[in-house]
Design a protein around this motif. Structure first.
Motif, PDB file in Angstrom:
ATOM      1  N   CYS A 154     -13.881 -56.541 -69.098  1.00 33.92           N
ATOM      2  CA  CYS A 154     -12.992 -55.747 -69.959  1.00 33.92           C
ATOM      3  C   CYS A 154     -13.715 -54.528 -70.525  1.00 33.92           C
ATOM      4  CB  CYS A 154     -12.455 -56.610 -71.097  1.00 33.92           C
ATOM      5  SG  CYS A 154     -11.306 -57.897 -70.571  1.00 33.92           S
ATOM      6  N   VAL A 195     -14.083 -51.852 -67.838  1.00 31.38           N
ATOM      7  CA  VAL A 195     -12.791 -51.185 -67.587  1.00 31.38           C
ATOM      8  C   VAL A 195     -12.491 -50.182 -68.690  1.00 31.38           C
ATOM      9  CG1 VAL A 195     -10.296 -51.528 -67.450  1.00 31.38           C
ATOM     10  CG2 VAL A 195     -11.820 -53.068 -66.220  1.00 31.38           C
ATOM     11  N   PHE A 201     -10.157 -46.900 -66.767  1.00 30.72           N
ATOM     12  CA  PHE A 201      -9.255 -47.054 -65.631  1.00 30.72           C
ATOM     13  C   PHE A 201      -7.810 -46.989 -66.122  1.00 30.72           C
ATOM     14  CE2 PHE A 201     -13.126 -49.169 -64.099  1.00 30.72           C
ATOM     15  CZ  PHE A 201     -13.257 -48.582 -62.851  1.00 30.72           C
ATOM     16  N   ILE A 214      -4.760 -50.323 -66.407  1.00 32.23           N
ATOM     17  CA  ILE A 214      -5.502 -51.569 -66.667  1.00 32.23           C
ATOM     18  C   ILE A 214      -6.133 -51.532 -68.052  1.00 32.23           C
ATOM     19  CG2 ILE A 214      -7.342 -53.094 -65.858  1.00 32.23           C
ATOM     20  CD1 ILE A 214      -6.978 -51.986 -63.084  1.00 32.23           C
ATOM     21  N   THR A 215      -6.620 -50.352 -68.451  1.00 41.42           N
ATOM     22  CA  THR A 215      -7.229 -50.207 -69.777  1.00 41.42           C
ATOM     23  C   THR A 215      -6.229 -50.539 -70.872  1.00 41.42           C
ATOM     24  OG1 THR A 215      -8.765 -48.510 -68.990  1.00 41.42           O
ATOM     25  CG2 THR A 215      -8.360 -48.607 -71.360  1.00 41.42           C
TER      26      THR A 215
END
Length: 219
Positions: free
Chosen positions: A38, A41, A46, A49-50
């Motif tokens: 996590c 990311v 990203f 997804i973030t």
């Protein structure tokens, strides 16, 4: 203090301690892996997804572990998904702990001065080299204190596992108090066995932090 009762209770607490350690360390290991993923990311931002990870972190950091365990153990069967108490404990601890670990690792990455990344880039280092040789060692050292604090916090959070019928340390203490009314003795052993679990983690974490600082990382 009834020392005879304490002697008789110790085997029960030993068994409960190993169960607590088993579930606790598996859950914490998964939480660390989830937290690292996590954090990476969020650090590299990203798209989409973030945002999903941020929502996950907010939900699990701002709700008690006990409520999350109730949802997994009592709520999921309503959807046709049945899991054992041990699996529920591991999943709950991993997801709850992962939200805290993610923020710890992310703050460690963000704390590394950007000038170092820019300098390494000017020297011709690739993005992979800059991250693993420049950013990561310093971020890891910076993240050690909150990481150790989170591990200790999660080990203490295992005390709520008794709510889903796991024979952990807290369940054992409550069981013995209800059966024999030796409250002082049962609580004394509860404190002793939690110290046996948590105190070495605190000491090792402090030694690790000092060693990394002495090596010059994270200053």
């Amino acid at each position: 203090m009834n020392w005879t009762a304490i002697k008789d209770y110790i085997p029960l607490y030993k068994e409960a301690m190993w169960l607590t350690l088993k579930i606790g360390w598996i859950g914490i290991a998964l939480a660390i892996v989830l937290g690292i993923i996590c954090a990476l990311v969020m650090h590299f931002k990203f798209p989409v997804i973030t945002q999903i990870i941020k929502v996950y972190i907010e939900i699990f950091r701002n709700t008690p572990l006990l409520i999350q365990l109730f949802f997994f153990y009592f709520g999921l069967p309503k959807l046709g998904i049945t899991i054992t108490p041990e699996t529920c404990g591991i999943i709950g601890l991993a997801l709850h702990g992962g939200s805290y670990m993610a923020e710890s690792f992310r703050s460690g990455l963000d704390a590394v001065p950007k000038i170092q990344d820019e300098t390494a880039k000017s020297l011709g280092m690739s993005k992979f080299q800059r991250f693993f040789y420049i950013m990561l060692p310093q971020a890891a050292a910076i993240s050690v204190p909150p990481l150790v604090a989170n591990v200790i916090f999660l080990l203490k959070e295992t005390s709520v596992f008794s709510a889903i019928s796991l024979m952990d340390l807290m369940f054992t203490a409550k069981y013995l108090i209800g059966l024999y009314y030796n409250t002082t003795e049962a609580l004394f052993l509860l404190v002793v066995f939690y110290l046996i679990i948590i105190l070495p983690v605190s000491i090792l974490g402090t030694l690790l932090e000092r060693r990394l600082r002495h090596a010059g990382f994270g200053d």
